[in-house]
Design a protein around this motif. Structure first.
Motif, PDB file in Angstrom:
ATOM      1  N   TRP A 157       0.984  -1.419  -0.079  1.00 15.29           N
ATOM      2  CA  TRP A 157      -0.149   0.132   0.260  1.00 15.29           C
ATOM      3  C   TRP A 157       1.213   0.906   0.229  1.00 15.29           C
ATOM      4  CZ3 TRP A 157      -1.195   4.477   3.174  1.00 15.29           C
ATOM      5  CH2 TRP A 157      -2.554   4.914   2.235  1.00 15.29           C
ATOM      6  N   GLY A 158       1.896   1.421   0.554  1.00 15.93           N
ATOM      7  CA  GLY A 158       2.464   2.255   0.738  1.00 15.93           C
ATOM      8  C   GLY A 158       3.264   3.035  -0.361  1.00 15.93           C
ATOM      9  N   ALA A 159       3.707   1.463  -0.994  1.00 16.06           N
ATOM     10  CA  ALA A 159       4.642   1.941  -2.140  1.00 16.06           C
ATOM     11  C   ALA A 159       6.107   2.299  -2.364  1.00 16.06           C
ATOM     12  CB  ALA A 159       3.454   2.333  -3.102  1.00 16.06           C
ATOM     13  N   GLY A 160       6.808   2.028  -0.996  1.00 11.88           N
ATOM     14  CA  GLY A 160       7.806   2.698  -0.974  1.00 11.88           C
ATOM     15  C   GLY A 160       8.440   4.215  -1.125  1.00 11.88           C
ATOM     16  N   LEU A 161       6.813   5.344  -1.765  1.00 11.27           N
ATOM     17  CA  LEU A 161       6.946   6.607  -1.376  1.00 11.27           C
ATOM     18  C   LEU A 161       6.060   7.082   0.083  1.00 11.27           C
ATOM     19  CD1 LEU A 161       6.378   7.348  -4.867  1.00 11.27           C
ATOM     20  CD2 LEU A 161       8.641   7.549  -3.195  1.00 11.27           C
ATOM     21  N   LEU A 162       5.169   6.440   0.362  1.00 10.97           N
ATOM     22  CA  LEU A 162       4.073   6.579   1.905  1.00 10.97           C
ATOM     23  C   LEU A 162       4.577   6.959   2.290  1.00 10.97           C
ATOM     24  CD1 LEU A 162       0.435   5.423  -0.740  1.00 10.97           C
ATOM     25  CD2 LEU A 162       2.113   8.141  -0.684  1.00 10.97           C
ATOM     26  N   HIS A 163       5.762   5.759   2.776  1.00 14.84           N
ATOM     27  CA  HIS A 163       5.652   5.103   4.389  1.00 14.84           C
ATOM     28  C   HIS A 163       7.218   3.924   3.610  1.00 14.84           C
ATOM     29  CE1 HIS A 163       4.731   2.995   7.901  1.00 14.84           C
ATOM     30  NE2 HIS A 163       4.764   1.567   7.834  1.00 14.84           N
ATOM     31  N   GLN A 164       8.057   4.259   5.120  1.00 10.67           N
ATOM     32  CA  GLN A 164       9.489   3.503   4.874  1.00 10.67           C
ATOM     33  C   GLN A 164       9.254   2.416   6.026  1.00 10.67           C
ATOM     34  OE1 GLN A 164      12.820   5.791   3.096  1.00 10.67           O
ATOM     35  NE2 GLN A 164      10.842   5.180   1.678  1.00 10.67           N
ATOM     36  N   PRO A 165       8.850   1.564   6.128  1.00 14.47           N
ATOM     37  CA  PRO A 165       9.473   0.693   6.769  1.00 14.47           C
ATOM     38  C   PRO A 165      10.592   0.190   7.915  1.00 14.47           C
ATOM     39  CG  PRO A 165       8.486  -0.540   5.137  1.00 14.47           C
ATOM     40  CD  PRO A 165       8.680   0.669   5.242  1.00 14.47           C
ATOM     41  N   LEU A 166      11.500   0.281   6.755  1.00 11.28           N
ATOM     42  CA  LEU A 166      13.474   0.106   7.532  1.00 11.28           C
ATOM     43  C   LEU A 166      13.007   0.533   8.091  1.00 11.28           C
ATOM     44  CD1 LEU A 166      14.847  -2.059   3.949  1.00 11.28           C
ATOM     45  CD2 LEU A 166      13.081  -2.708   5.763  1.00 11.28           C
ATOM     46  N   VAL A 216      -4.810   9.145  13.922  1.00  8.46           N
ATOM     47  CA  VAL A 216      -2.737   9.752  14.335  1.00  8.46           C
ATOM     48  C   VAL A 216      -1.640   8.873  14.154  1.00  8.46           C
ATOM     49  CG1 VAL A 216      -2.015  10.070  16.178  1.00  8.46           C
ATOM     50  CG2 VAL A 216      -4.573  10.808  16.329  1.00  8.46           C
ATOM     51  N   LEU A 217      -1.856   7.800  14.118  1.00  9.00           N
ATOM     52  CA  LEU A 217      -0.946   6.525  13.650  1.00  9.00           C
ATOM     53  C   LEU A 217      -0.569   6.804  12.597  1.00  9.00           C
ATOM     54  CD1 LEU A 217      -1.667   3.201  15.850  1.00  9.00           C
ATOM     55  CD2 LEU A 217       0.270   4.646  15.640  1.00  9.00           C
ATOM     56  N   TRP A 218      -1.181   6.923  11.420  1.00  9.82           N
ATOM     57  CA  TRP A 218      -1.583   7.197  10.266  1.00  9.82           C
ATOM     58  C   TRP A 218      -0.279   8.339   9.541  1.00  9.82           C
ATOM     59  CZ3 TRP A 218      -2.595  11.168   7.165  1.00  9.82           C
ATOM     60  CH2 TRP A 218      -2.270  10.790   5.683  1.00  9.82           C
ATOM     61  N   GLN A 219      -0.407   9.321  10.620  1.00  2.00           N
ATOM     62  CA  GLN A 219      -0.372  10.659  10.496  1.00  2.00           C
ATOM     63  C   GLN A 219       1.379  10.948  11.080  1.00  2.00           C
ATOM     64  OE1 GLN A 219      -2.885  13.746  13.160  1.00  2.00           O
ATOM     65  NE2 GLN A 219      -2.849  14.910  10.501  1.00  2.00           N
ATOM     66  N   ARG A 220       1.637  10.289  11.672  1.00  2.00           N
ATOM     67  CA  ARG A 220       2.918   9.825  12.656  1.00  2.00           C
ATOM     68  C   ARG A 220       3.768   8.935  11.171  1.00  2.00           C
ATOM     69  NH1 ARG A 220       3.519   5.834  17.423  1.00  2.00           N
ATOM     70  NH2 ARG A 220       3.975   4.988  15.582  1.00  2.00           N
ATOM     71  N   ASP A 221       3.463   8.138  10.657  1.00  2.00           N
ATOM     72  CA  ASP A 221       3.851   7.097  10.312  1.00  2.00           C
ATOM     73  C   ASP A 221       4.217   6.936   8.395  1.00  2.00           C
ATOM     74  OD1 ASP A 221       4.991   6.502  12.963  1.00  2.00           O
ATOM     75  OD2 ASP A 221       3.898   4.285  13.035  1.00  2.00           O
TER      76      ASP A 221
END
Ligand SMILES: Cc1ncc(COP(=O)(O)O)c(C=O)c1O
Length: 388
Positions: free
Chosen positions: A180-189, A291-296
């Motif tokens: 879902w984050g596709a690497g641009l919207l979310h950076q898990p590493l 709130v979690l979405w805004q943070r991460d």
């Protein structure tokens, strides 16, 4: 300029092309099983010695995926499910315990419960909103936690940093499905997750015409385990699909912005409809995970859920047949709008999916069409649903 300091969209356009010193913008597409050598030293020497190891286009796609996810290593797979299975099976073996989110993509959950069980691994679901209480589920033999953010169909966001903190204290590894984050919207590493996985089939490819999967990590030891498992199973990505995924990455940033804007407009519009009980979209302020979405996360895309109010008898059949732009299809991430009824797929543990559901759950993917047309299409279907 130093390209490493450029914005992500710039780096996705200027991958290693120039560094490889070629004269075309795009890499050559080598369709090959056989790789030829002049002598024995070559044949048993420098890799790749066989097409399954990947050729120029694969190396460039791996480099782009590392860049996108902030990883040191990327391993490609034939599709997203294979990438999830590869990541998980690299970390667990017979006698081990795995925890996986109850909101995992269905076939990934099936892999955990059916294939891992056959391999002697005990796989247990956890509530995606568990946070640091996950430590209460740890056993002496727990080796890995599998996360997905947001969850498939129900879009919960797990407090990933809390799970990572609890797991890493016990030497337990974490994997996150970042499709879902596709690497641009979310950076898990960057949040401390050990392995990030993507189904390239979705937003990377972006045109519903190819498959692909990728497994990324910063950890050299984990990369070696992933590579060994991939070699043992003969996991590979077809060159044409690798080429299409790499081509898709060039425009990923621009497409995602369009999906995000249209997705939000449609989500807000749907939230106001009398036929709609709830919209499951973490970027909406009313979402319990906002709130979690805004943070991460740094943005959203075109994929979200809608819970309808109970429809009259036969209403859903009339709703789906009245649609002409939205079509029913199991994928997402392409240029076209899609819709699926989810109730038949929603197999969850008791208590995890707590939303009191008024009526059917639908998943929508908002494509690149004009939102005015998409609204007209849904308006007609809502009219048909209520029998007017
Ligand atoms: C979140 C997620 N992960 C993994 C996959 C699997 O990807 P593929 O269809 O390429 O196997 C999907 C497919 O829908 C997905 O939605």
């Amino acid at each position: 300029m130093n390209k490493d300091e450029a914005a992500p969209e710039t780096r996705l356009i200027h991958t290693r092309a120039e560094r490889l010193g070629r004269v075309t913008v795009n890499p050559p597409l080598e369709r090959a099983s056989t790789v030829l050598f002049r002598d024995e030293a070559g044949l048993y020497g420098a890799k790749p010695t066989y097409g399954r190891m990947g050729l120029t286009v694969h190396r460039e796609l791996e480099a782009a995926m590392c860049d996108l996810e902030g990883a040191r290593h990327a391993r490609l797979a034939g599709n997203g499910l294979q990438a999830c299975a590869l990541a998980i099976a690299s970390l667990v073996s017979s006698g081990d315990h795995l925890l996986f989110t109850d909101s995992a993509y269905g076939p990934t959950a099936r892999f955990c419960e059916r294939r891992l069980k056959a391999m002697g691994v005990d796989a247990e679901r956890f509530d995606p909103r568990i946070g640091d209480e996950i430590s209460s589920l740890f056993r002496p033999n727990t080796r890995a936690v599998f996360l997905e953010a947001p969850g498939s169909l129900t879009f919960e966001i797990t407090d990933t940093p809390a799970v990572v903190a609890a797991a890493s204290q016990r030497g337990i590894r974490t994997i996150l499905d970042n499709t879902w984050g596709a690497g641009l919207l979310h950076q898990p590493l960057a949040l401390g997750v050990d392995i990030s996985v993507q189904a390239l089939t979705k937003y990377a490819v972006g045109h519903a015409d190819a498959f692909g999967g990728a497994v990324m990590t910063r950890d050299n030891g984990l990369a070696a385990r992933i590579a060994a498992a991939s070699e043992d199973w003969g996991i590979a990505l077809a060159p044409d699909d690798a080429y299409l995924a790499l081509r898709g990455l060039r425009s990923l940033h621009t497409r995602l912005k369009a999906h995000e804007a249209s997705g939000l407009e449609m989500a807000h519009w749907l939230a106001e409809r009398p036929e709609v009980a709830d919209v499951l979209h973490p970027a909406l302020p009313a979402s319990p995970d906002h709130v979690l979405w805004q943070r991460d996360f740094t943005g959203s895309n075109g994929l979200f859920g809608v819970i309808l109010n109970p429809p009259p008898e036969g209403g859903m059949d009339r709703f789906f047949s009245a649609l002409s732009l939205f079509t029913l299809g199991f994928s997402w991430g392409g240029f076209e709008s899609l819709i699926i009824p989810c109730d038949q797929q929603l197999e969850r543990m008791k208590g995890s999916w707590t939303q009191t559901r008024a009526g059917p759950l639908l998943r929508l993917h908002i494509g690149l069409e004009a939102t005015s047309d998409l609204k007209r299409d849904l308006e007609g279907a809502f009219k048909a649903l209520s029998g007017n």
